[in-house]
Enzyme design. Structure first.
Site, PDB file in Angstrom:
ATOM      1  N   GLU A 172      -6.336  -9.635 -18.663  1.00 43.53           N
ATOM      2  CA  GLU A 172      -6.055  -9.748 -17.233  1.00 43.53           C
ATOM      3  C   GLU A 172      -5.938 -11.206 -16.821  1.00 43.53           C
ATOM      4  O   GLU A 172      -5.527 -11.516 -15.716  1.00 43.53           O
ATOM      5  CB  GLU A 172      -7.198  -9.114 -16.422  1.00 43.53           C
ATOM      6  N   CYS A 197      -2.408  -0.721 -18.478  1.00 42.99           N
ATOM      7  CA  CYS A 197      -3.124   0.212 -17.609  1.00 42.99           C
ATOM      8  C   CYS A 197      -3.117  -0.240 -16.153  1.00 42.99           C
ATOM      9  O   CYS A 197      -3.981   0.141 -15.379  1.00 42.99           O
ATOM     10  CB  CYS A 197      -4.552   0.429 -18.095  1.00 42.99           C
ATOM     11  N   ARG A 241      -4.887 -10.604  -4.696  1.00 37.04           N
ATOM     12  CA  ARG A 241      -4.208  -9.297  -4.548  1.00 37.04           C
ATOM     13  C   ARG A 241      -4.697  -8.521  -3.335  1.00 37.04           C
ATOM     14  O   ARG A 241      -4.111  -7.507  -2.966  1.00 37.04           O
ATOM     15  CB  ARG A 241      -4.387  -8.467  -5.809  1.00 37.04           C
ATOM     16  N   ARG A 288     -13.651   1.716 -19.951  1.00 35.97           N
ATOM     17  CA  ARG A 288     -13.853   0.306 -19.604  1.00 35.97           C
ATOM     18  C   ARG A 288     -15.307   0.099 -19.195  1.00 35.97           C
ATOM     19  O   ARG A 288     -15.817   0.840 -18.340  1.00 35.97           O
ATOM     20  CB  ARG A 288     -12.937  -0.086 -18.440  1.00 35.97           C
ATOM     21  N   ASP A 315      -4.404  -7.568 -12.045  1.00 40.41           N
ATOM     22  CA  ASP A 315      -5.134  -8.824 -12.101  1.00 40.41           C
ATOM     23  C   ASP A 315      -4.328  -9.902 -12.821  1.00 40.41           C
ATOM     24  O   ASP A 315      -4.368 -11.070 -12.442  1.00 40.41           O
ATOM     25  CB  ASP A 315      -6.500  -8.636 -12.786  1.00 40.41           C
ATOM     26  N   ARG A 324     -12.490   4.310 -15.599  1.00 41.51           N
ATOM     27  CA  ARG A 324     -13.282   3.352 -14.833  1.00 41.51           C
ATOM     28  C   ARG A 324     -14.694   3.904 -14.694  1.00 41.51           C
ATOM     29  O   ARG A 324     -14.855   5.069 -14.339  1.00 41.51           O
ATOM     30  CB  ARG A 324     -12.694   3.146 -13.447  1.00 41.51           C
ATOM     31  N   HIS A 344       0.832  -1.204   0.000  1.00 42.90           N
ATOM     32  CA  HIS A 344       0.000   0.000   0.000  1.00 42.90           C
ATOM     33  C   HIS A 344       0.868   1.256   0.000  1.00 42.90           C
ATOM     34  O   HIS A 344       0.569   2.234  -0.678  1.00 42.90           O
ATOM     35  CB  HIS A 344      -0.923  -0.021   1.215  1.00 42.90           C
TER      36      HIS A 344
END
Lengths: 556, 89
Positions: A416, A487, A450, A327, A440, A291, A189
């Site tokens: 992905e 991406c 993940r 997307r 992914d 997104r 993170h």
């Protein structure tokens, strides 16, 4: 605390920045207070508890006023929790049974925390707030530093074991010169935050926690080093480099290209139309991943065609004349939408998500494609549309046919899932383009969730197996003359971005803050260099080896 | 003693955000107000944790009780709050 004897500590740098400043340690969480009977009377303990709860509420409220914005609301709600009459009554009852104020406060907050967690959903979200307030009150009772992110009046280098999202939400980034962590890898993170916000960071520095508060350090992400108590010369050089980087960043927002002039358009990942202006100011040449979940997340039913169209028009107007890749709704594992799929799944990452969920609800997909086509007709941006989580050639044909039927000119797929990468030559025969989602793709290639901390070390896009799959897609794209974009998080790692171009990526899309560093890194190397780095990475045995080999080659 | 009965309007019930708005309004009034769900125990309506712990959902029937000079006016204001969809904006 032991002195750090070696003056230079080594870790993994995130990005290429450099910073000089003094260390502040993130305090460790407090141990649970012992449940031993109090030596004081219940009334005396009540007075201690009352004073610390009131003082903590005042401190939290003061921080909220300084922070402003959404942090202010969060902190204001926390202050109310410390002053809550029900909680204070509960603490009082526990004190009457002879407990210490520390223990009573701890137990009372924990009881409410458990209650909220058991209620789940919206209530559950407040549970971490209660933990945070509880720790602060207990720290105040003990007279020790409050755990959590330090908040001094000067700029500092934050040293921590690792940072959790709850820590960084309240981090005043203006004051953080650099981040140094002892744990955590390049996809932790902390690393993701550092890339997103363009903060200098070195992660995985084994001896970082031996650094004492106030020690001056140079944090150099390009070499992954932390220099302890630098000399005057070292400090001057570092500050000069930092200044050079700063001016290079603000001066150069031109198109992305390699040293030999090969164009590599740099695009932005956006989650709503709000970020458009910032992305353009940072030199985004278009949008590589728009997104659309934000249109759906807060709804119990899908938005109408007109509601969607208005949002798309807003975005497309901002990028007139530029490419915008949208997307289709990507619901699933980490972002469930009840109206798409509310069946509980044992293994949601492998379940009815991405295009699979859309196909099971085709009217929602059709509405979205129609809204996008209508917005396209009204604006001048170059609109591309892609489907999330496509795993077969048949799914590719289904999506591209539907998109074209709805009036969209350019339809592609996200790669992905390893099956799509392995059959990229057949998928790209039909799709107009491919965009690789490296997060992914890494999760599925290494079979590592993940979102699960215990397997985070597997989630490294430098892994040669992941890069080999990227190379398959790149090769197919070159043979068929179809664009291949990236991406995922990987495109924002400057050196890995060069490797990805060497593997055949034609565009890179990332959070806007990462554009400057990636642009600068691309300009240092030719396409031949990039291909050589790609070969080095592919022939490594592990992500760590791949990164080390390419880093060494990039310096020499 | 003043008393009101109202049905919860907000889509997600009285979760954190509407609960904050509600309890702050009670706290500002300075009056003791109790809130309960049909058949349940009454809690201090100025306590965000108390109110959240009732687990109030959309459509629940709530009873508000208060005492004091301005109790009627305060309860009317609270009823208006609860019968508005606080998640709407």
């Amino acid at each position: 605390m032991t002195d750090v004897t070696s003056r230079r500590l080594q870790g993994t740098g995130i990005g290429r920045g450099i910073a000089v400043g003094q260390v502040l340690r993130m305090p460790d969480p407090l141990p649970e207070p012992d449940d031993t009977p109090s030596a004081l009377t219940p009334d005396a303990e009540k007075e201690r508890a009352r004073a610390s709860l009131a003082a903590t509420a005042a401190i939290i409220r003061h921080r909220g006023e300084r922070a402003g914005g959404s942090a202010k609301d969060v902190l204001e709600a926390q202050a109310f929790m410390a002053e809550d009459p029900t909680l204070i009554d509960d603490v009082g009852e526990r004190l009457d049974s002879g407990k210490t104020a520390e223990r009573a406060v701890f137990e009372a907050f924990a009881a409410f925390r458990d209650l909220l967690v058991s209620m789940g959903g919206y209530m559950g979200e407040r549970a971490t707030d209660l933990d945070d307030v509880s720790q602060r009150v207990v720290a105040h009772l003990r007279g020790v530093a409050a755990p959590g992110v330090p908040d001094p009046d000067f700029a500092f280098v934050l040293v921590a074991r690792d940072l959790a999202p709850a820590d960084t939400a309240l981090l005043d980034l203006e004051k953080v010169l650099a981040l140094v962590t002892s744990d955590g890898g390049p996809t932790s993170h902390t690393a993701i935050l550092a890339r997103e916000k363009s903060i200098v960071a070195v992660v995985g520095v084994a001896d970082a926690l031996d650094l004492a508060d106030g020690t001056e350090v140079i944090v150099d992400a390009s070499t992954g080093t932390v220099t302890v108590s630098p000399t005057d010369d070292e400090r001057a050089q570092a500050l000069e480099r930092a200044e050079e980087l700063r001016s290079a960043r603000s001066a150069d927002t031109g198109p992305g290209r390699l040293a030999d002039g090969t164009e590599v358009p740099l695009l932005a990942n956006l989650g709503s139309a709000d970020g458009a202006e910032d992305a353009l100011a940072k030199g985004a040449e278009g949008v590589g991943l728009f997104r659309t979940e934000f249109l759906f997340l807060d709804s119990t039913s899908a938005p109408t065609v007109d509601e969607q169209k208005a949002q798309y028009v807003r975005l497309l107007q901002a990028f007139a004349g530029k490419k915008v890749v949208v997307r289709a709704l990507d619901a699933g594992a980490d972002k469930p939408l009840s109206f798409l799929n509310d069946a509980p799944e044992e293994n949601p990452a492998l379940g009815l998500r991405g295009l699979r969920a859309l196909r099971a609800n085709e009217p929602i997909l059709r509405d979205q494609l129609r809204a996008l086509a209508a917005a396209d007709a009204e604006t001048d941006a170059d609109v591309w549309v892609m489907a999330p989580m496509v795993s077969t050639v048949e799914e590719t044909r289904y999506f591209t046919a539907l998109a074209r039927e709805c009036g969209l000119k350019t339809a592609g797929v996200m790669v992905e899932v390893p099956s799509s990468a392995l059959l990229a030559d057949r998928i790209l025969a039909d799709a107009d383009f491919a965009s690789i989602g490296t997060n992914d793709l890494t999760q599925y290639t290494l079979a590592a969730d993940r979102l699960l901390g215990s397997v985070a070390s597997f989630q490294d896009p430098w892994h040669p197996a992941v890069l080999k799959l990227v190379g398959e897609v790149g090769k197919a794209g070159q043979q068929l003359g179809k664009p291949v974009g990236i991406c995922g998080e990987a495109a924002a790692d400057p050196l890995l971005a060069v490797v990805l171009v060497g593997l055949g990526a034609t565009t890179l899309s990332m959070s806007p803050a990462a554009l400057a560093d990636v642009r600068a890194e691309l300009a240092r190397f030719t396409l031949d260099d990039a291909r050589r780095f790609a070969d080095l990475a592919l022939s490594a045995n592990s992500a760590i080896e791949a990164r080390a080999a390419v880093t060494a080659a990039s310096i020499s | 003693m003043a008393e009101r009965t109202v049905e919860m309007a907000s889509k997600h019930g009285l979760h954190a955000r509407p609960a904050t708005i509600f309890t702050q309004t009670v706290a500002k009034s300075g009056l003791p107000v109790q809130i309960s769900k049909a058949g349940g125990k009454a809690v201090n309506a100025a306590s965000i944790l108390g109110v959240i712990s009732l687990g109030i959902e959309q459509g629940d029937t709530l009873t508000l009780v208060s005492e004091g000079d301005s109790a009627d006016a305060v309860l009317d204001e609270l009823v208006t709050l609860l019968s508005t969809d606080l998640d709407a904006d």
